[in-house]
Design a protein around this motif. Structure first.
Motif, PDB file in Angstrom:
ATOM      1  N   VAL A   1      19.684   6.395  35.343  1.00 55.73           N
ATOM      2  CA  VAL A   1      20.152   7.387  36.223  1.00 55.73           C
ATOM      3  C   VAL A   1      19.715   7.106  37.778  1.00 55.73           C
ATOM      4  N   ASP A   2      19.236   6.029  38.020  1.00 54.63           N
ATOM      5  CA  ASP A   2      18.802   5.630  39.348  1.00 54.63           C
ATOM      6  C   ASP A   2      18.025   4.294  39.231  1.00 54.63           C
ATOM      7  N   ILE A   3      18.197   3.585  40.451  1.00 58.84           N
ATOM      8  CA  ILE A   3      17.820   2.057  40.299  1.00 58.84           C
ATOM      9  C   ILE A   3      16.807   1.957  41.421  1.00 58.84           C
ATOM     10  N   ASP A   4      15.603   1.380  41.670  1.00 58.95           N
ATOM     11  CA  ASP A   4      14.887   1.132  42.664  1.00 58.95           C
ATOM     12  C   ASP A   4      15.812   0.286  43.787  1.00 58.95           C
ATOM     13  N   GLU A   5      15.492   0.051  44.961  1.00 58.34           N
ATOM     14  CA  GLU A   5      16.315  -0.780  45.806  1.00 58.34           C
ATOM     15  C   GLU A   5      16.006  -2.221  45.729  1.00 58.34           C
ATOM     16  N   GLY A   6      14.559  -2.585  45.309  1.00 58.75           N
ATOM     17  CA  GLY A   6      14.413  -4.024  44.934  1.00 58.75           C
ATOM     18  C   GLY A   6      14.994  -4.260  43.636  1.00 58.75           C
ATOM     19  N   ALA A   7      15.164  -3.728  42.618  1.00 61.02           N
ATOM     20  CA  ALA A   7      15.623  -3.923  41.297  1.00 61.02           C
ATOM     21  C   ALA A   7      17.282  -4.139  41.615  1.00 61.02           C
ATOM     22  N   ALA A   8      17.764  -3.289  42.306  1.00 61.79           N
ATOM     23  CA  ALA A   8      19.230  -3.321  42.608  1.00 61.79           C
ATOM     24  C   ALA A   8      19.524  -4.641  43.371  1.00 61.79           C
ATOM     25  N   ALA A   9      19.040  -5.048  44.550  1.00 63.56           N
ATOM     26  CA  ALA A   9      19.016  -6.087  45.017  1.00 63.56           C
ATOM     27  C   ALA A   9      18.913  -7.323  44.251  1.00 63.56           C
TER      28      ALA A   9
ATOM     29  N   GLY B   1      19.304  -7.261  41.105  1.00 64.97           N
ATOM     30  CA  GLY B   1      20.354  -7.078  39.911  1.00 64.97           C
ATOM     31  C   GLY B   1      19.861  -7.201  38.671  1.00 64.97           C
ATOM     32  N   ALA B   2      18.525  -6.862  38.599  1.00 63.23           N
ATOM     33  CA  ALA B   2      17.809  -6.971  37.283  1.00 63.23           C
ATOM     34  C   ALA B   2      16.766  -5.945  37.193  1.00 63.23           C
ATOM     35  N   VAL B   3      16.368  -5.247  35.932  1.00 58.33           N
ATOM     36  CA  VAL B   3      15.430  -4.185  35.595  1.00 58.33           C
ATOM     37  C   VAL B   3      14.731  -4.436  34.671  1.00 58.33           C
ATOM     38  N   ASN B   4      13.249  -4.403  34.742  1.00 56.64           N
ATOM     39  CA  ASN B   4      12.499  -4.840  33.481  1.00 56.64           C
ATOM     40  C   ASN B   4      11.581  -3.664  33.331  1.00 56.64           C
ATOM     41  N   THR B   5      11.696  -2.582  34.243  1.00 53.46           N
ATOM     42  CA  THR B   5      10.691  -1.128  33.836  1.00 53.46           C
ATOM     43  C   THR B   5      11.753   0.208  33.723  1.00 53.46           C
ATOM     44  N   LEU B   6      11.586   0.779  32.847  1.00 58.81           N
ATOM     45  CA  LEU B   6      12.156   2.034  32.830  1.00 58.81           C
ATOM     46  C   LEU B   6      11.109   3.129  33.041  1.00 58.81           C
ATOM     47  N   VAL B   7      11.144   4.073  34.092  1.00 56.12           N
ATOM     48  CA  VAL B   7      10.302   5.203  34.131  1.00 56.12           C
ATOM     49  C   VAL B   7      11.055   6.522  34.137  1.00 56.12           C
ATOM     50  N   ARG B   8      10.393   7.313  33.041  1.00 56.19           N
ATOM     51  CA  ARG B   8      10.980   8.606  32.800  1.00 56.19           C
ATOM     52  C   ARG B   8      11.144   9.421  34.117  1.00 56.19           C
ATOM     53  N   THR B   9      12.243  10.162  34.111  1.00 56.91           N
ATOM     54  CA  THR B   9      12.504  11.103  35.214  1.00 56.91           C
ATOM     55  C   THR B   9      13.122  12.522  34.421  1.00 56.91           C
ATOM     56  N   ALA B  10      13.406  13.451  34.972  1.00 57.08           N
ATOM     57  CA  ALA B  10      13.844  14.721  34.570  1.00 57.08           C
ATOM     58  C   ALA B  10      15.176  14.558  33.662  1.00 57.08           C
ATOM     59  N   ASN B  11      16.087  13.687  34.209  1.00 57.16           N
ATOM     60  CA  ASN B  11      17.331  13.423  33.862  1.00 57.16           C
ATOM     61  C   ASN B  11      17.687  12.094  33.028  1.00 57.16           C
ATOM     62  N   GLY B  12      16.759  11.386  33.013  1.00 50.61           N
ATOM     63  CA  GLY B  12      16.863   9.895  32.330  1.00 50.61           C
ATOM     64  C   GLY B  12      15.899   8.959  32.928  1.00 50.61           C
TER      65      GLY B  12
ATOM     66  N   ASP C   1       8.833  -7.555  37.883  1.00 53.85           N
ATOM     67  CA  ASP C   1       8.527  -9.196  38.000  1.00 53.85           C
ATOM     68  C   ASP C   1       8.328  -9.582  39.549  1.00 53.85           C
ATOM     69  N   MET C   2       9.250  -9.071  40.384  1.00 51.67           N
ATOM     70  CA  MET C   2       8.985  -9.506  41.850  1.00 51.67           C
ATOM     71  C   MET C   2       7.617  -8.816  42.511  1.00 51.67           C
ATOM     72  N   MET C   3       7.593  -7.703  42.288  1.00 56.30           N
ATOM     73  CA  MET C   3       6.236  -7.166  42.540  1.00 56.30           C
ATOM     74  C   MET C   3       5.071  -7.729  41.762  1.00 56.30           C
ATOM     75  N   GLY C   4       5.174  -7.968  40.593  1.00 57.79           N
ATOM     76  CA  GLY C   4       4.122  -8.942  40.057  1.00 57.79           C
ATOM     77  C   GLY C   4       3.607 -10.088  40.560  1.00 57.79           C
ATOM     78  N   LEU C   5       4.820 -10.978  40.838  1.00 60.52           N
ATOM     79  CA  LEU C   5       4.735 -12.285  41.480  1.00 60.52           C
ATOM     80  C   LEU C   5       3.972 -12.087  42.945  1.00 60.52           C
ATOM     81  N   SER C   6       4.503 -11.083  43.706  1.00 57.11           N
ATOM     82  CA  SER C   6       4.014 -10.719  44.996  1.00 57.11           C
ATOM     83  C   SER C   6       2.358 -10.602  44.748  1.00 57.11           C
ATOM     84  N   ARG C   7       1.958  -9.746  43.900  1.00 57.33           N
ATOM     85  CA  ARG C   7       0.490  -9.314  43.714  1.00 57.33           C
ATOM     86  C   ARG C   7      -0.330 -10.601  43.439  1.00 57.33           C
TER      87      ARG C   7
END
Length: 461
Positions: free
Chosen positions: A79-87, A89-100, A107-113
């Protein structure tokens, strides 16, 4: 972990998922933090992916990861995609919200850390990315986001590299990234003759069991590397990393990236911040799950060298003697180090050496000096390095085996048997406390000793 009516479920969508380390990361975090959650893998085929995401939401699953081959296709079910994931073009983590579920790319944030943990800066640096797959796209986004001066993406076929470069330059609004054919790396080095590069190895080349494979094997290339980061973590030290280190560069694998991408996902699911102390505990458990080093400890004369040589041959492991390694680096004997700088200096040198070796050794049989485990810091490093085997020898056997050895002060003069027994009495309990298993060696043939150790090692894989 007690599962009850309040337990929340986390999971991984992938195909295949049998060899994932994600359950180890997340279930360890839940155990340490006392959070009532369980993480399990879900083997999910492409055809049923959308239904799996919808069903997971209906089943009140708190959050999920997505791995190969679903990181792109799963975006259509969110139902929504974080800006970094959209740029990326890949998602590896799904976080529950009210509608989906909302999608993130940790991955990108993990490499940065990971880079932050090693003190690696990208701001105003020149970067080379080897490969142009999905991992390379995440690396490219991170490099641009962290202000790299120039980023060169090298691939065997240039079209994929060009697509990534164009997408990233367009997203960030600056011409920072350049695509090149892999074979043209020599031209790149000539055009930047005064520069050294941070190099990311993002391909699967060098992944176990193809440990000796490498994208570029030219030693002149590695002379221009300041830091090399291989996203592979098995083997623990890849050929790429070895070549970097041989050229004097720093080199790291992708295990901390794996760790941190999981930690960040867990933070997102639970809206918490996880300390580095907790991260280090999880990292140690990851190390234990992938490292296959074997460490031999014991009193002088127990046969660490002989057993080590035979065991290395049987397991097809490398062999390293810590004392010999220290002597080679110091350019003199341990006896001379003791005479010139004293025992305390040498014991600290042992600790520093173990920390260095711990950053790169895998599939190695390691023989240690008899006094090395007497320092708790050394035992801690050995435990992080692999499984510890105590070769338990009888005092009378030590005296018999080393009779006539003039290199050991303990064996000279009167009352040798008494002095050996006294020192063994002091060291024996320390060896026992440090060891994963104790192997008696007095009166036992080498082949039998090696068979017992190898059966233990292979049984734990």
């Amino acid at each position: 972990m007690e599962i009850n009516g309040k337990t929340r479920l986390l999971g991984l969508l992938g195909d295949p998922v049998q060899h994932t380390l994600s359950p180890l990361i997340h279930n360890t975090l839940s155990d340490i933090l006392g959070i009532n959650e369980v993480y399990v893998p879900f083997h999910t085929h492409k055809e049923g992916l959308a239904d799996a995401v919808k069903g997971a939401f209906e089943l009140n699953i708190l959050g999920m990861n997505a791995t190969v081959p679903h990181k792109n296709e799963i975006m259509a079910s969110l139902v929504d995609i974080d800006e970094g994931a959209a740029a990326i073009g890949a998602v590896n983590t799904l976080v529950r919200t009210a509608n989906g579920y909302k999608g993130y790319n940790t991955d990108m944030m993990g490499l940065s850390r990971e880079l932050e943990s090693y003190g690696v800066e990208l701001d105003s640096k020149r970067v080379i990315i080897l490969g142009a797959g999905g991992a390379a796209r995440a690396v490219a986004y991170m490099c641009m986001n962290k202000g790299a001066d120039k980023v060169y993406i090298l691939n065997r076929t240039i079209e994929k590299a060009q697509t990534i470069a164009e997408d990233m330059n367009g997203h960030f609004g600056r011409e920072t990234m350049t695509a090149m054919r892999l074979g043209d790396y020599g031209q790149l080095l000539q055009e930047n003759v005064d520069d050294k590069f941070v190099v990311f190895q993002s391909t699967s080349i060098g992944l176990a069991p193809n440990n000796e494979a490498v994208v570029i094997d030219d030693p002149h290339f590695y002379d221009r590397v300041s830091v090399g980061i291989d996203l592979i973590y098995n083997p623990f030290e890849t050929k790429f990393m070895k070549l970097c280190r041989q050229a004097g560069a720093l080199a790291y694998n992708g295990l901390r990236m794996l760790l941190y991408q999981g930690i960040i996902a867990y933070e997102l699911w639970n809206d918490i911040s996880i300390s580095e102390d907790v991260a280090d505990i999880v990292y140690d458990r990851l190390l234990q799950s992938i490292r296959e080093n074997v460490i031999l400890i014991g009193f002088m004369g127990c046969g660490k060298t002989t057993v080590g040589e035979a065991l290395a041959r049987k397991l097809n492991f490398d062999l390293l003697d810590v004392d010999s390694y220290i002597e080679d680096k110091a350019g003199c004997s341990i006896k001379q180090i003791f005479a010139d700088k004293g025992e305390e200096y040498f014991r600290q040198l042992e600790t520093d050496t173990l920390k260095e070796l711990n950053s790169r050794l895998s599939h190695t049989v390691i023989s240690t000096g008899g006094g090395l485990p007497m320092r708790q810091a050394n035992v801690d490093e050995l435990r992080r390095m692999g499984r510890i085997i105590y070769l338990d020898v009888k005092p009378e056997e030590v005296v018999r085996r080393l009779a006539g050895d003039t290199t050991r002060p303990l064996l000279q003069g009167e009352n040798v048997d008494q002095r050996v027994r006294k020192l063994m009495g002091q060291r024996g309990p320390v060896y026992e406390a440090a060891a994963d298993i104790i192997v008696p060696v007095t009166g036992i043939e080498i082949d039998e000793i090696v068979q017992e150790i190898s059966s233990y090692i292979e049984g734990g894989r």
